[in-house]
Design an enzyme around this catalytic site. Structure first.
Site, PDB file in Angstrom:
ATOM      1  N   HIS A 106      -9.698 -73.166  80.584  1.00 24.97           N
ATOM      2  CA  HIS A 106      -9.470 -73.415  79.227  1.00 24.97           C
ATOM      3  C   HIS A 106      -8.705 -72.181  78.528  1.00 24.97           C
ATOM      4  CE1 HIS A 106     -10.505 -73.956  74.684  1.00 24.97           C
ATOM      5  NE2 HIS A 106     -10.821 -74.863  74.842  1.00 24.97           N
TER       6      HIS A 106
ATOM      7  N   ASP B 299     -17.267 -68.509  82.078  1.00 19.50           N
ATOM      8  CA  ASP B 299     -17.070 -69.545  81.015  1.00 19.50           C
ATOM      9  C   ASP B 299     -17.989 -70.588  80.967  1.00 19.50           C
ATOM     10  OD1 ASP B 299     -16.143 -71.437  79.134  1.00 19.50           O
ATOM     11  OD2 ASP B 299     -14.304 -71.329  79.396  1.00 19.50           O
TER      12      ASP B 299
ATOM     13  N   CYS C 121      -6.517 -78.153  75.444  1.00 19.94           N
ATOM     14  CA  CYS C 121      -6.544 -76.574  75.489  1.00 19.94           C
ATOM     15  C   CYS C 121      -6.468 -76.092  77.029  1.00 19.94           C
ATOM     16  CB  CYS C 121      -7.742 -76.033  74.927  1.00 19.94           C
ATOM     17  SG  CYS C 121      -7.744 -76.343  73.340  1.00 19.94           S
TER      18      CYS C 121
ATOM     19  N   GLN D 155     -18.991 -75.579  79.128  1.00 23.79           N
ATOM     20  CA  GLN D 155     -19.027 -77.009  79.404  1.00 23.79           C
ATOM     21  C   GLN D 155     -20.210 -77.345  80.514  1.00 23.79           C
ATOM     22  OE1 GLN D 155     -17.773 -79.516  77.989  1.00 23.79           O
ATOM     23  NE2 GLN D 155     -15.875 -78.412  77.022  1.00 23.79           N
TER      24      GLN D 155
ATOM     25  N   LYS E 281     -21.465 -77.129  71.389  1.00 22.25           N
ATOM     26  CA  LYS E 281     -21.268 -77.948  72.563  1.00 22.25           C
ATOM     27  C   LYS E 281     -22.784 -78.425  72.829  1.00 22.25           C
ATOM     28  CE  LYS E 281     -16.487 -76.510  73.850  1.00 22.25           C
ATOM     29  NZ  LYS E 281     -15.732 -77.543  73.357  1.00 22.25           N
TER      30      LYS E 281
HETATM   31  C1  LIG Z   1     -14.403 -74.700  79.271  1.00 21.75           C
HETATM   32  C2  LIG Z   1     -14.273 -74.179  77.756  1.00 21.75           C
HETATM   33  N1  LIG Z   1     -13.950 -72.959  77.501  1.00 21.75           N
HETATM   34  C3  LIG Z   1     -14.072 -72.413  76.242  1.00 21.75           C
HETATM   35  C4  LIG Z   1     -14.143 -73.371  75.145  1.00 21.75           C
HETATM   36  C5  LIG Z   1     -13.912 -72.678  73.874  1.00 21.75           C
HETATM   37  O1  LIG Z   1     -15.047 -72.911  73.207  1.00 21.75           O
HETATM   38  P1  LIG Z   1     -15.132 -72.470  71.392  1.00 21.75           P
HETATM   39  O2  LIG Z   1     -13.899 -73.153  70.966  1.00 21.75           O
HETATM   40  O3  LIG Z   1     -16.449 -73.207  71.152  1.00 21.75           O
HETATM   41  O4  LIG Z   1     -15.094 -71.061  71.572  1.00 21.75           O
HETATM   42  C6  LIG Z   1     -13.928 -74.633  75.408  1.00 21.75           C
HETATM   43  C7  LIG Z   1     -13.886 -75.538  74.334  1.00 21.75           C
HETATM   44  O5  LIG Z   1     -13.602 -76.885  74.425  1.00 21.75           O
HETATM   45  C8  LIG Z   1     -14.314 -74.946  76.890  1.00 21.75           C
HETATM   46  O6  LIG Z   1     -14.238 -76.405  76.770  1.00 21.75           O
END
Ligand SMILES: Cc1ncc(COP(=O)(O)O)c(C=O)c1O
Length: 439
Positions: free
Chosen positions: A156, A233, A397, A236, A259
């Site tokens: 992401h 990260d 993203c 998900q 999430k």
């Molecule tokens: C795999 C992954 N990493 C990071 C993020 C970023 O999360 P946040 O916008 O809640 O900081 C997301 C959000 O969709 C994500 O799917």
């Protein structure tokens, strides 16, 4: 049909009748007493009773954000209605009560991810902030020109851009592990990329665009054999898998509350205590200090060192309620249900002529990315929206993933434990309709 969790006739009965798609294998169905009562669970989520454009809402955008059960909404409301006070500062009843509750949620989070200590749990506003914290506070002081950070081609943007910024600041280089046509990491390339100059690996646990579940434990073992720390990260991962940071042996693990059925504006960064101890604060301000003079300050012990200013107290209360709710349901049972949903959805959607699934890894969480020949994903999303179906269309993203698969965007349906087989039928029927409209 669409308001019940009942499995459609074709999929009811035994494990063998659950359609499997590509490399996705059907999982055995647990005995009824072990399964989720999805009809009852849906009643816990007020938003799911809504009609959208005259149709019952079919919410399949869970990878973007999850819906909130009433207990989470109540916890936030109750905090404002009965407990509102700033924490760690007051000597009065309300402040002491709010402080106890806030610190209690930190303990709960530590248990949720099996951290060795609640000192390793830093509240952030989300995954993005957690990764930026590590980039600036851990990586930046250690990086010099010629050093590398290794990420993957399925990250992401939140796990790409902070590293690009810190590389720009320090002269280090960002390298990415390639992925296969199925959306799996190339493990040989991963090993080849690791050198004595690699200072950190940052890798997604579950890809939001592909659904791939990465073999984090193996990756960490390969990295640690070379003395390289690993940030995961986990945005998900935590809604779908039981995460044990000690078992994974990762050094940092970041996730977002929203999430995970909790409010927006709250997230968690797990950090190995020895590393967090060695890092300077990310931000300065109230609550993160031990002493302040006009010339210099000293820092509070962990975790306060990384929590400058008044934190997201109400959101933390909501996170606590969400974790209680999830533990009551049982992450293992959630995982079983979602695997069945994914297998059924993969089978139904991929059987539509002209559909190409993007992301067919052997080990997947409940994310179904796809494109339809000759139809832009935004058109798919808009037509589905007319049917009350919420999916995501775009690059999610994850523009490098789109580039890797040669598509500008995908349509993505992502499932949670409150979704039903009947809803997947509604999705598949609507996609057949989209196809007819463009024929
Ligand atoms: C795999 C992954 N990493 C990071 C993020 C970023 O999360 P946040 O916008 O809640 O900081 C997301 C959000 O969709 C994500 O799917």
């Amino acid at each position: 049909m669409r308001e019940t969790a009942a499995r459609p006739a074709a999929a009811a009965g035994s494990a063998a009748t659950i359609p499997s798609a590509g490399a996705l294998s059907a999982q055995p169905i647990p005995a009824p007493r072990d399964r989720l009562d999805v009809d009852r669970i849906r009643a816990d989520f007020p938003i799911l009773r809504q009609r959208v454009r005259g149709k019952p809402l079919v919410y399949l955008d869970n990878a973007a954000t999850s819906q909130k059960p009433q207990v989470v909404i109540d916890a936030v409301t109750h905090y404002y209605a009965a407990e509102n006070a700033n924490i760690h500062r007051g000597v009065h009843f309300l402040s002491e009560q709010a402080t106890r509750a806030y610190d209690g949620v930190r303990e709960k989070v530590a248990r949720f991810v099996n951290a060795a200590s609640s000192r390793e749990i830093i509240f952030t506003k989300g995954t993005t902030e957690g990764i930026n914290l590590v980039a600036q506070s851990y990586a930046r002081p250690r990086l010099k020109p010629g050093d590398d950070i290794v990420i993957t081609a399925m990250e992401h943007h939140s796990n790409i851009v902070p590293w690009q910024i810190v590389c720009e600041q320090t002269g280090a280089t960002l390298k990415a592990v390639p992925i296969s046509d199925a959306g799996e990491l190339d493990l040989d390339a991963f090993e080849r990329l690791l050198t004595s100059r690699t200072k950190l690996i940052a890798v997604v646990h579950v890809s939001n665009a592909l659904g791939t579940i990465n073999p984090i434990k193996n990756l960490v073992a390969l990295a640690h054999a070379r003395g390289i720390p690993v940030l995961v990260d986990g945005a998900q991962a935590v809604p779908h898998l039981r995460v044990d940071v000690q078992d994974l042996d990762c050094d940092f693990f970041a996730f977002s509350g929203h999430k995970l059925f909790a409010p927006t504006g709250i997230g968690v960064l797990y950090g190995r205590e020895s590393l967090l101890e060695s890092m300077p604060p990310y931000q300065g301000g109230g609550d993160m200090i031990a002493t302040v003079t006009l010339h210099q300050s000293t820092w509070a012990p962990l975790p306060a060192k990384f929590e400058a200013g008044t934190p997201m107290i109400a959101q933390v209360m909501g996170l606590g309620a969400a974790l209680r709710y999830l533990e009551d349901l049982g992450l293992e049972r959630i995982g079983e249900w979602e695997r069945e949903l994914l297998a059924y959805a993969s089978s139904r959607v991929s059987s539509i002529q002209g559909v190409r699934l993007i992301g067919t890894a052997r080990d997947k969480a409940s994310v179904l990315g796809f494109v339809m020949e000759g139809i832009h994903p935004h058109d798919i999303g808009t037509i589905l929206d007319d049917e009350g179906i919420a999916i995501r269309a775009g690059h999610h993203c994850a523009q490098p993933v789109m580039e890797r698969f040669g598509v500008p965007a995908t349509a993505r349906a992502s499932f949670s434990f409150y979704n039903t087989f009947a809803e997947i039928d509604v999705l598949a029927d609507a996609l057949l309709n989209v196809k007819k409209m463009f024929a």
